[in-house]
Design a protein around this motif. Structure first.
Motif, short mmCIF file in Angstrom:
data_model
loop_
_atom_site.label_atom_id
_atom_site.label_comp_id
_atom_site.label_asym_id
_atom_site.label_seq_id
_atom_site.Cartn_x
_atom_site.Cartn_y
_atom_site.Cartn_z
N ALA A 90 -5.06 -0.14 -3.99
CA ALA A 90 -4.72 -0.73 -2.91
C ALA A 90 -4.74 -0.02 -1.47
N SER A 91 -4.88 1.43 -1.71
CA SER A 91 -4.76 2.14 -0.56
C SER A 91 -5.79 3.20 -0.33
N SER A 125 0.75 -1.43 0.02
CA SER A 125 0.07 -0.03 0.12
C SER A 125 0.79 1.22 -0.09
#
Length: 726
Positions: free
Chosen positions: A707-708, A603
């Motif tokens: 992803a973050s 991340s």
């Protein structure tokens, strides 16, 4: 620009300015001597041993035209690739002009294959027919019975290598419209097993790059330049430099842009230059810092745009946004970027025995320095020779509107007695601190969505430093005040977006600006693809399906949709392993269609690792698939490396970065794998040097967002704006 790539374009290009097409004949009417190469036309020479030389009109700095254009000629004549070699064309815009550039000879814009495809095939076909005609005459048979395979003329019960017919064939007039091979009969074009012609010499170190040249009795010159753009040299003290072994002299350049320091070697020139103290007039120099430049660009985004790029109704777009169920708004900032090729700029200049000037250079745009040197030395164009050599990268840097480093070399030579050649060398620090840069740009976008998540309005403001304005290219490339390179990829997007308004405002140039790999697409693709991803998320739809719904209604849309489908299929879209996330982007540039999927692990907070990038490209007929894959990989790496951690910043007008430790190129461990897929096509070939770059960064940005927790990186580089890399 429209490229003239018809068969007739060969006749027009090769016979420019009234030349005729019997250029295979020797000027004196005599036959070629044994072992001598004979010109069959401006693009093909053949020796009596049958070796064919392709005369390549595009510089080779890694992108593959030496192999690609040779392949076209070899295919049409009927050769193996080990039977052809190449040489670079002389500077002659009447014969070797780039159709995309008008009356100029040059390489750029991913045009090499697009503008030369028919021209070089026709040149090869003309040579083939001349050889067959010579064989038919020698054997007393009809030419229709003969063909050439692997460099051997066969038919009518006879066979002989083409070398036996070179001398006679070269006396024939070139056919005006030679028959081109049926693509179904291609053996070399499109063959994935064909490898680059220059790989061996680059691998064993025998390749001669411009930096490798060392002429007898040459001097090496390095220029001490002002730290701030616009500074002028008014004097110097070289007393300390005189203590350096090998130091020769120093001189203020005639244009006062710097002080030339001459020595017997590069190392001595570096040491002496460091020792020379220069007095500068900085009254007209740049003094702004990066934060001031960014503030000016962001202020321009908040004001009304100067230019209505797509001539749309701005008020109508605003009304659509006012009536939207939700409005997405995002601002973006893109810093200055350096080109940073592996081989820093250099060239060598010498006087010729006949009173002319010869420039040895990895020359990207020969016509510019050719004209500049003609003016500087007050010589006719025919007295100026440019010998093009291999170059170790460019990404646009070797082609400037003012032929900057070639002019430097000429000025450094003109102030000497011209008895010794002068080799101009830039250091890596010169390249980063005194060069030309991808201009800084900002974008501000508002996207209105209806209750179903469909786009109803798109207001897009762009502000930045024009590349073309104030240059010799302005008259050709700026229309109605709009520098198209500032907005390309956005205002002409293939997405079918309703209610779109695109506005542009130019801001003052802080440095010398220049095209950079993929030019305006470097920032417009990022903005378009991040915004499309944001719209898809707001609509609660899959990002791929959402994009496809706006790619309907035309050939551009169909081809973009096809590469998007192929890339996502090959990447396993939606089925990434646990702990991995994917991002996608698709973009058209330089006539080619590219989609990329970036798969990451980790991340932004803990560290992102790029696990795999899957690319699909439609560049028309793929002439050299191996080269295409390499160019996609290189373009992806170039785009990814720069957005990860690179930027050029100014303090008081001076560039802060010096070398690769603070302007770090992509490292081999930054991307774990790249997988390239080429769409089969019978369409005319298009560019591959640049189109891999634009989708790379937004695909990474969209993967990081996935992803973050939807982190949208809107200012670059990423590592300065909330993203850590593993």
């Amino acid at each position: 620009m429209t490229l003239d790539t018809t068969r007739r374009s060969f006749l027009k290009g090769a016979a420019a300015a009234g030349a005729v097409l019997f250029i295979g004949a020797r000027p004196d009417g005599a036959l070629a001597a044994a072992g001598e190469s004979t010109a069959f036309n401006p693009f093909v020479k053949i020796a009596s041993d049958g070796t064919v030389t392709a005369i390549v009109k595009h510089v080779e700095f890694g992108q593959g035209p030496a192999t690609g254009l040779s392949t076209l000629i070899a295919e049409e004549i009927g050769l193996r690739m080990d039977q052809i070699t190449y040489d670079f064309a002389p500077s002659n815009a009447e014969v070797y002009n780039n159709f995309a550039f008008g009356p100029f000879q040059g390489t750029g814009g991913s045009t090499a294959m697009a503008n030369s495809f028919q021209q070089y095939r026709t040149a090869g076909a003309a040579a083939r027919e001349m050889l067959i005609a010579a064989a038919a005459q020698s054997w007393g048979v009809d030419a229709s019975e003969l063909s050439i395979e692997e460099g051997v003329v066969t038919g009518a019960g006879q066979s002989a290598p083409i070398g036996e017919f070179v001398a006679v064939a070269a006396t024939f007039d070139a056919p005006e419209a030679p028959a081109l091979k049926d693509p179904a009969a291609f053996k070399l074009i499109g063959n994935p097993d064909i490898r680059r012609l220059d790989s061996a010499i680059k691998g064993d170190g025998s390749a001669m790059f411009a930096m490798d040249l060392h002429l007898p009795n040459q001097m090496v010159a390095m220029i001490k330049r002002p730290e701030q753009r616009g500074g002028l040299a008014t004097g110097f003290d070289d007393s300390a430099a005189q203590e350096v072994k090998g130091y020769i002299m120093s001189a203020v350049l005639p244009n006062s842009a710097g002080v030339a320091v001459y020595a017997e070697s590069t190392w001595a020139a570096m040491q002496a230059r460091d020792a020379v103290e220069v007095e500068w007039d900085l009254s007209a120099a740049e003094t702004r810092s990066s934060d001031e430049i960014e503030a000016e660009i962001r202020a321009a985004l908040d004001a009304e745009p100067t230019y209505n790029v797509n001539k749309s109704d701005q008020a109508a777009t605003q009304a659509l946004l006012d009536g939207a169920d939700q409005v997405l708004e995002q601002s973006f900032y893109f810093p200055l970027l350096a080109h940073a090729p592996m081989e820093p700029l250099n060239c060598t200049i010498e006087a010729t025995e006949d009173g002319g000037i010869r420039l040895h250079d990895g020359c990207q745009l020969p016509t510019g320095p050719h004209m500049a040197l003609s003016q500087i030395f007050e010589l006719p164009m025919e007295k100026i020779e440019i010998k093009t050599m291999l170059a170790g990268g460019s990404f646009g840097r070797r082609a400037t509107p003012d032929a900057d480093y070639q002019v430097e070399a000429a000025l450094a030579f003109v102030v000497t007695d011209r008895s010794r050649p002068v080799k101009l060398v830039w250091s890596r620090e010169d390249d980063l601190r005194s060069g030309y840069y991808r201009p800084a740009f900002g974008h501000k976008v508002k996207v209105g969505l209806d209750a179903d998540g469909r786009i109803v309005g798109w207001d897009h403001r762009i502000a930045g430093q024009s590349i073309m304005k104030g240059t010799a290219f302005e008259a050709m490339l700026v229309h109605d005040g709009v520098d198209h390179s500032s907005v390309e990829g956005a205002s002409d997007t293939p997405y079918q977006i309703p209610g779109a308004f695109f506005g542009l405002t130019d801001t003052e140039k802080a440095t010398s600006t220049l095209w950079w790999r993929s030019v305006g697409h470097t920032h417009t693709a990022y903005v378009m693809e991040v915004m499309m991803d944001m719209a898809a998320k707001a609509a609660g739809q899959d990002p791929v399906a959402y994009r496809l719904s706006y790619l309907t209604g035309g050939a551009d849309q169909d081809r973009l949709a096809d590469v998007l489908k192929l890339a996502t299929e090959k990447a396993g879209w939606g089925s990434a392993p646990a702990g991995h996330a994917q991002g996608v982007a698709v973009h058209k540039s330089f006539g080619s269609y590219v989609a990329e999927v970036v798969e990451v692990s980790g991340s932004a907070e803990d560290g992102v690792r790029i696990e795999k990038i899957t690319c699909a490209v439609d560049c028309g007929l793929p002439v050299n698939p191996d080269v295409i894959k390499a160019q996609m990989e290189g373009g992806i790496g170039y785009g990814i490396g720069h957005v990860m951690r690179d930027r050029i910043t100014l303090t008081g007008g001076a560039v802060d970065q010096y070398n690769f430790p603070d302007y770090e190129p992509l490292r081999i461990g930054d991307i774990a794998a790249i997988d390239v897929h080429i769409v089969p096509s019978a369409e005319a070939p298009t560019g591959v040097g640049e189109p891999g770059t634009p989708p790379a960064a937004p695909a990474l940005a969209n993967a990081i967002a996935a992803a973050s927790d939807d982190l949208r990186v809107s200012s670059l580089p990423m590592d300065e704006n909330g993203v850590a890399f593993a």
